[in-house]
Design a protein around this motif. Structure first.
Motif, PDB file in Angstrom:
ATOM      1  N   ALA A   1     -41.842   9.976 -14.557  1.00 51.33           N
ATOM      2  CA  ALA A   1     -41.454   9.215 -15.697  1.00 51.33           C
ATOM      3  C   ALA A   1     -40.935   8.700 -16.232  1.00 51.33           C
ATOM      4  O   ALA A   1     -39.737   9.275 -16.953  1.00 51.33           O
ATOM      5  N   ASP A   2     -40.361   7.318 -16.858  1.00 56.27           N
ATOM      6  CA  ASP A   2     -39.495   6.556 -17.333  1.00 56.27           C
ATOM      7  C   ASP A   2     -39.947   6.530 -18.747  1.00 56.27           C
ATOM      8  O   ASP A   2     -39.365   6.571 -19.667  1.00 56.27           O
ATOM      9  N   ALA A   3     -41.508   6.810 -18.993  1.00 56.37           N
ATOM     10  CA  ALA A   3     -41.605   6.991 -20.477  1.00 56.37           C
ATOM     11  C   ALA A   3     -43.635   7.346 -20.470  1.00 56.37           C
ATOM     12  O   ALA A   3     -43.716   7.687 -19.666  1.00 56.37           O
ATOM     13  N   PRO A   4     -43.263   8.379 -22.190  1.00 55.58           N
ATOM     14  CA  PRO A   4     -44.767   8.364 -22.161  1.00 55.58           C
ATOM     15  C   PRO A   4     -45.119   7.346 -21.802  1.00 55.58           C
ATOM     16  O   PRO A   4     -45.314   6.077 -22.527  1.00 55.58           O
ATOM     17  N   LEU A   5     -47.035   8.221 -22.259  1.00 50.73           N
ATOM     18  CA  LEU A   5     -48.163   6.604 -22.384  1.00 50.73           C
ATOM     19  C   LEU A   5     -48.371   6.141 -23.889  1.00 50.73           C
ATOM     20  O   LEU A   5     -48.368   5.554 -23.692  1.00 50.73           O
ATOM     21  N   LEU A   6     -47.862   7.465 -25.135  1.00 46.80           N
ATOM     22  CA  LEU A   6     -47.807   6.547 -26.181  1.00 46.80           C
ATOM     23  C   LEU A   6     -46.064   8.090 -27.033  1.00 46.80           C
ATOM     24  O   LEU A   6     -46.041   8.306 -26.651  1.00 46.80           O
ATOM     25  N   GLU A   7     -45.956   6.144 -27.453  1.00 46.25           N
ATOM     26  CA  GLU A   7     -44.546   7.032 -28.431  1.00 46.25           C
ATOM     27  C   GLU A   7     -44.979   7.795 -29.524  1.00 46.25           C
ATOM     28  O   GLU A   7     -46.291   7.480 -29.924  1.00 46.25           O
ATOM     29  N   THR A   8     -43.846   7.975 -29.741  1.00 41.22           N
ATOM     30  CA  THR A   8     -44.129   9.743 -31.113  1.00 41.22           C
ATOM     31  C   THR A   8     -44.093   8.453 -31.880  1.00 41.22           C
ATOM     32  O   THR A   8     -42.962   7.906 -32.562  1.00 41.22           O
ATOM     33  N   PRO A   9     -45.101   8.246 -33.353  1.00 38.88           N
ATOM     34  CA  PRO A   9     -44.751   6.995 -34.299  1.00 38.88           C
ATOM     35  C   PRO A   9     -44.177   8.404 -35.511  1.00 38.88           C
ATOM     36  O   PRO A   9     -43.551   8.912 -35.279  1.00 38.88           O
ATOM     37  N   ALA A  10     -43.431   7.151 -36.518  1.00 42.79           N
ATOM     38  CA  ALA A  10     -42.829   7.050 -36.888  1.00 42.79           C
ATOM     39  C   ALA A  10     -43.311   8.431 -38.167  1.00 42.79           C
ATOM     40  O   ALA A  10     -45.030   8.010 -38.172  1.00 42.79           O
ATOM     41  N   ALA A  11     -42.927   9.458 -39.213  1.00 46.15           N
ATOM     42  CA  ALA A  11     -43.852   9.809 -39.737  1.00 46.15           C
ATOM     43  C   ALA A  11     -43.932   9.342 -41.372  1.00 46.15           C
ATOM     44  O   ALA A  11     -44.081   8.103 -41.449  1.00 46.15           O
ATOM     45  N   GLY A  12     -45.966   9.771 -41.093  1.00 46.84           N
ATOM     46  CA  GLY A  12     -46.177   8.647 -41.833  1.00 46.84           C
ATOM     47  C   GLY A  12     -47.554   8.196 -41.536  1.00 46.84           C
ATOM     48  O   GLY A  12     -48.072   7.179 -41.935  1.00 46.84           O
ATOM     49  N   GLN A  13     -46.973   8.061 -39.706  1.00 46.42           N
ATOM     50  CA  GLN A  13     -48.262   7.349 -39.146  1.00 46.42           C
ATOM     51  C   GLN A  13     -48.572   7.884 -38.194  1.00 46.42           C
ATOM     52  O   GLN A  13     -47.963   8.656 -37.793  1.00 46.42           O
ATOM     53  N   ALA A  14     -49.905   7.719 -38.132  1.00 43.32           N
ATOM     54  CA  ALA A  14     -50.878   8.430 -36.934  1.00 43.32           C
ATOM     55  C   ALA A  14     -50.444   7.685 -35.337  1.00 43.32           C
ATOM     56  O   ALA A  14     -50.111   6.854 -34.899  1.00 43.32           O
ATOM     57  N   LEU A  15     -51.296   8.535 -34.609  1.00 40.37           N
ATOM     58  CA  LEU A  15     -50.182   8.610 -33.537  1.00 40.37           C
ATOM     59  C   LEU A  15     -51.945   7.554 -32.384  1.00 40.37           C
ATOM     60  O   LEU A  15     -52.819   8.750 -32.630  1.00 40.37           O
ATOM     61  N   ILE A  16     -51.805   6.601 -32.883  1.00 42.41           N
ATOM     62  CA  ILE A  16     -53.444   6.006 -32.662  1.00 42.41           C
ATOM     63  C   ILE A  16     -53.147   5.582 -30.931  1.00 42.41           C
ATOM     64  O   ILE A  16     -51.619   5.023 -30.475  1.00 42.41           O
ATOM     65  N   ALA A  17     -54.482   5.104 -30.227  1.00 40.90           N
ATOM     66  CA  ALA A  17     -54.506   4.564 -28.583  1.00 40.90           C
ATOM     67  C   ALA A  17     -53.639   3.347 -28.534  1.00 40.90           C
ATOM     68  O   ALA A  17     -54.230   3.004 -29.270  1.00 40.90           O
ATOM     69  N   ALA A  18     -53.045   2.411 -27.683  1.00 45.22           N
ATOM     70  CA  ALA A  18     -52.763   1.646 -27.338  1.00 45.22           C
ATOM     71  C   ALA A  18     -54.144   1.007 -27.115  1.00 45.22           C
ATOM     72  O   ALA A  18     -55.662   1.130 -26.920  1.00 45.22           O
ATOM     73  N   PRO A  19     -54.293  -0.459 -27.848  1.00 44.77           N
ATOM     74  CA  PRO A  19     -54.994  -1.388 -27.606  1.00 44.77           C
ATOM     75  C   PRO A  19     -55.558  -1.018 -26.061  1.00 44.77           C
ATOM     76  O   PRO A  19     -55.116  -0.960 -24.769  1.00 44.77           O
ATOM     77  N   SER A  20     -56.683  -1.630 -25.790  1.00 47.00           N
ATOM     78  CA  SER A  20     -57.624  -1.796 -24.347  1.00 47.00           C
ATOM     79  C   SER A  20     -57.627  -2.644 -23.909  1.00 47.00           C
ATOM     80  O   SER A  20     -57.497  -3.766 -24.446  1.00 47.00           O
ATOM     81  N   PRO A  21     -56.132  -3.143 -22.601  1.00 49.87           N
ATOM     82  CA  PRO A  21     -57.215  -4.579 -22.013  1.00 49.87           C
ATOM     83  C   PRO A  21     -57.769  -5.101 -21.213  1.00 49.87           C
ATOM     84  O   PRO A  21     -58.690  -4.411 -20.988  1.00 49.87           O
ATOM     85  N   VAL A  22     -57.760  -6.214 -21.146  1.00 45.98           N
ATOM     86  CA  VAL A  22     -58.873  -6.475 -20.122  1.00 45.98           C
ATOM     87  C   VAL A  22     -58.968  -6.030 -18.786  1.00 45.98           C
ATOM     88  O   VAL A  22     -57.493  -6.179 -18.483  1.00 45.98           O
ATOM     89  N   THR A  23     -59.700  -5.408 -18.520  1.00 45.36           N
ATOM     90  CA  THR A  23     -59.542  -5.455 -17.006  1.00 45.36           C
ATOM     91  C   THR A  23     -59.853  -5.874 -15.700  1.00 45.36           C
ATOM     92  O   THR A  23     -60.287  -5.412 -14.420  1.00 45.36           O
ATOM     93  N   ARG A  24     -61.045  -6.080 -16.221  1.00 45.03           N
ATOM     94  CA  ARG A  24     -62.943  -6.890 -15.228  1.00 45.03           C
ATOM     95  C   ARG A  24     -62.181  -7.794 -14.834  1.00 45.03           C
ATOM     96  O   ARG A  24     -61.835  -8.827 -15.428  1.00 45.03           O
ATOM     97  N   ASP A  25     -62.568  -7.982 -13.043  1.00 44.24           N
ATOM     98  CA  ASP A  25     -62.522  -9.148 -12.617  1.00 44.24           C
ATOM     99  C   ASP A  25     -63.447  -9.940 -13.196  1.00 44.24           C
ATOM    100  O   ASP A  25     -64.501 -10.178 -13.263  1.00 44.24           O
ATOM    101  N   GLY A  26     -63.444 -11.860 -13.592  1.00 45.61           N
ATOM    102  CA  GLY A  26     -63.773 -12.592 -13.453  1.00 45.61           C
ATOM    103  C   GLY A  26     -63.643 -13.904 -13.657  1.00 45.61           C
ATOM    104  O   GLY A  26     -62.979 -14.400 -13.480  1.00 45.61           O
ATOM    105  N   THR A  27     -64.703 -14.815 -13.657  1.00 46.86           N
ATOM    106  CA  THR A  27     -64.764 -16.855 -14.027  1.00 46.86           C
ATOM    107  C   THR A  27     -63.534 -16.415 -14.646  1.00 46.86           C
ATOM    108  O   THR A  27     -64.474 -16.158 -16.357  1.00 46.86           O
ATOM    109  N   PRO A  28     -62.623 -17.228 -14.818  1.00 46.25           N
ATOM    110  CA  PRO A  28     -61.474 -17.958 -16.448  1.00 46.25           C
ATOM    111  C   PRO A  28     -62.551 -19.148 -17.195  1.00 46.25           C
ATOM    112  O   PRO A  28     -62.566 -20.154 -16.590  1.00 46.25           O
ATOM    113  N   MET A  29     -62.732 -18.687 -18.608  1.00 45.78           N
ATOM    114  CA  MET A  29     -63.199 -19.425 -19.561  1.00 45.78           C
ATOM    115  C   MET A  29     -62.710 -20.217 -20.787  1.00 45.78           C
ATOM    116  O   MET A  29     -61.973 -18.671 -21.105  1.00 45.78           O
ATOM    117  N   LYS A  30     -63.557 -20.723 -21.343  1.00 47.08           N
ATOM    118  CA  LYS A  30     -62.982 -20.585 -22.928  1.00 47.08           C
ATOM    119  C   LYS A  30     -63.910 -21.205 -23.717  1.00 47.08           C
ATOM    120  O   LYS A  30     -64.733 -21.938 -23.504  1.00 47.08           O
TER     121      LYS A  30
END
Length: 567
Positions: free
Chosen positions: A226-255
């Motif tokens: 793999a070219d990169a890890p799933l999560l980048e190692t944070p700088a000292a003093g910061q927490a290793l948190i999950a990436a934001p969850s994307p929208v993955t389900r198909d549906g009708t585009p609306m606004k």
């Protein structure tokens, strides 16, 4: 302690086998790697540096020599009384001696006792209590190979998936994976206790929390090829948190098409009583969504992303219109706004010789007392401890700290949030630029910070808008659920709940969500979802750690609310 180098070694040697084993399940390579770290991480990370053969390393993955067991065998005599018990003892004794000769430490001393033998076998650690029903696993030394240990572990993990109701799922969150691990360790899971369950060594973390930390650590090590890890190692003093969850389900585009206020997203297709009770998010005019189903009873089931938060629920069909067919729903990530921004952090300038103290009534200036704690750790344990130290230092319950004590006409939740975040290395403003100053900064012109001129003091309502408008540029993002908010706070991240008052002349509210402790935990419902996180606040009532008033942010006095995270 297991390191990233140890995890890289484990993945490089067993990646293909773990990939094959997890195919068709929601389990992952990172989970199996973390489980191996949790079960036998005090053995193989040492042995791998001393032995060239991977097979030899695996054969040393044994442990648990403690007496006073509640399970079979409670005594050596009980083991010896069973068929092949002598062989089992001799094997456990030999395994202990071989391991101790390589690993050393306390095991070397224990091995000096001729009656001592190991009770757990294999990189995924099967307890000797199973010897009576599975003698071949032990006596044929299936445990001494990675293949044998993994095969046995996958059988138990399939049971754990079923026990947790995760059969048929294609993926699981890190939290859900850790609960599967708890079942692996204990045979069960209590939703109300979260990750604070499973084996707990003296002075250490519960099995569930320790495994969760290891899963996250495994995410920082790329898979082979793999070219990169799933999560980048944070700088000292910061927490290793999950990436934001994307929208993955198909549906009708609306606004969203609304002209007054915000569109409420509800947890079910009905208006609750009171109307705010089942609201999970508020969407602005023009915001893109995907309609997954409906309309049913006047509601569409929708999904979208809002400032990094995955939003799922139901919204009134009256306020949704067709969107473009190629409509995208991008996920906002922290720092997206900073690349070309000239808008910079600002604090009220300090006055020479003046110390702003907790014992004094609040002003527009930030604390500058010497000896204040900060956040500089590189592990979840360190970060949790540092956030706890900040809570205790600011000590909003101390009546001598007038900075946070409510008066007849004012409360100081905004000031406490600023002080806490500043010590923790995150920015929430106590003062902010005026509109004219922002225009000058955008043009690249220098602006002198002057209170009442280029700066104004921020109240909780202002902080709600600031987080929405500027938060991403200063490392903040929204999250969609209290469970996610508490989970990341438990990793040493900063969590915030903020609500904007309907009447601007009246105070909104903001609280910090802090890590759970042995004494103060979040409240969870029957499904394990957090319904009341651990909060820390200055307000009408001050408390360092508590669950607060249930769903206070959904009160009808508030126009909208949001959950925010900072690594």
């Amino acid at each position: 302690m297991v390191t990233k180098d140890d995890i890289a070694w484990f993945k490089s040697n067993f990646f293909s086998k773990m990939t094959a084993a997890t195919k068709g399940t929601p389990l992952t390579v990172d989970f199996l790697t973390a489980l191996a770290c949790q079960e036998s991480g005090e053995i193989w990370p040492i042995a791998r540096k001393k032995l060239a053969s991977v097979d030899e390393v695996m054969a040393l993955c044994v442990g648990d020599t403690l007496d006073g067991r509640g399970a079979f065998p409670k005594t050596l005599g009980e083991l010896l009384s069973k068929p092949d018990g002598q062989r089992m003892f001799e094997m456990g004794r030999e395994a202990l001696v071989n391991m101790a000769n390589v690993v050393g430490g306390t095991y070397k001393k224990v091995a000096g006792n001729p009656k001592k033998y190991c009770h757990a076998f294999g990189v995924y650690q099967v307890d000797i209590q199973h010897f009576l029903k599975e003698p071949d696993y032990f006596l044929q030394r299936q445990w001494a190979t990675f293949d044998g240990s993994l095969r046995r572990a996958m059988g138990v993990l399939q049971f754990a998936l079923k026990k947790r109701g995760f059969e048929g799922r294609s993926s699981l969150s890190d939290f859900e994976l850790a609960t599967v691990g708890i079942v692996y360790n204990t045979g069960g899971y209590k939703e109300s206790k979260g990750l604070e369950q499973g084996f707990q060594p003296e002075g250490g973390k519960h099995y569930g929390q320790a495994l969760f930390d290891l899963i996250r650590l495994a995410h920082t090590v790329p898979d082979p090829g793999a070219d990169a890890p799933l999560l980048e190692t944070p700088a000292a003093g910061q927490a290793l948190i999950a990436a934001p969850s994307p929208v993955t389900r198909d549906g009708t585009p609306m606004k969203v098409a609304i002209t007054d206020g915000m569109l409420r997203v509800r947890s079910e297709p009905r208006i609750s009583d009171p109307p705010q009770a089942n609201v999970v998010a508020h969407l602005p005019d023009g915001h893109p969504v995907r309609a997954l189903a409906g309309p049913t009873r006047g509601f569409f089931q929708i999904e979208t992303s809002l400032n990094g938060a995955l939003v799922q629920g139901f919204s009134s069909a009256k306020f949704l219109v067709a969107g473009p067919s190629n409509q995208k729903i991008d996920v906002s990530r922290p720092a997206d706004a900073t690349a070309a921004s000239r808008v910079v952090e600002v604090n009220m300038p300090e006055k020479a010789g003046v110390v702003t103290r907790r014992k004094d009534r609040a002003t527009a200036r930030s604390l500058n007392e010497k000896g204040a704690p900060g956040r500089s750790g590189t592990t979840p344990d360190e970060l949790r401890a540092e956030l706890g130290a900040i809570v205790d230092y600011l000590d909003v319950e101390n009546p001598d700290f007038l900075r946070y004590q409510p008066t007849r006409t004012a409360t100081f939740c905004n000031i406490y949030a600023h002080d806490f975040c500043r010590l923790a290395g995150a920015y929430i403003p106590r003062v902010w630029w005026s509109g004219q100053a922002l225009m000058q900064l955008a043009q690249g012109k220098p602006v002198q910070p002057l209170l009442g001129n280029t700066l104004f003091e921020m109240r909780a309502n202002d902080l709600f808008r600031w987080l929405r408008d500027f938060g991403a540029g200063f490392g903040w993002r929204q999250t969609g659920t209290l469970t996610k908010l508490q989970t990341e706070a438990n990793q040493g991240a900063i969590g915030v709940i903020v609500a904007r008052r309907r009447e601007d002349g009246k105070s909104g509210h903001i609280v910090i969500v802090v890590p759970e402790t042995a004494d103060v935990t979040a409240k969870r419902d029957a499904t394990g979802e957090v319904v009341a996180p651990v909060q820390s606040q200055a307000g009408a009532t001050n408390f360092k750690r508590g669950r607060g008033r249930a769903n206070w942010w959904k009160g009808e006095e508030f126009a909208e609310s949001a959950f925010w995270l900072h690594a």
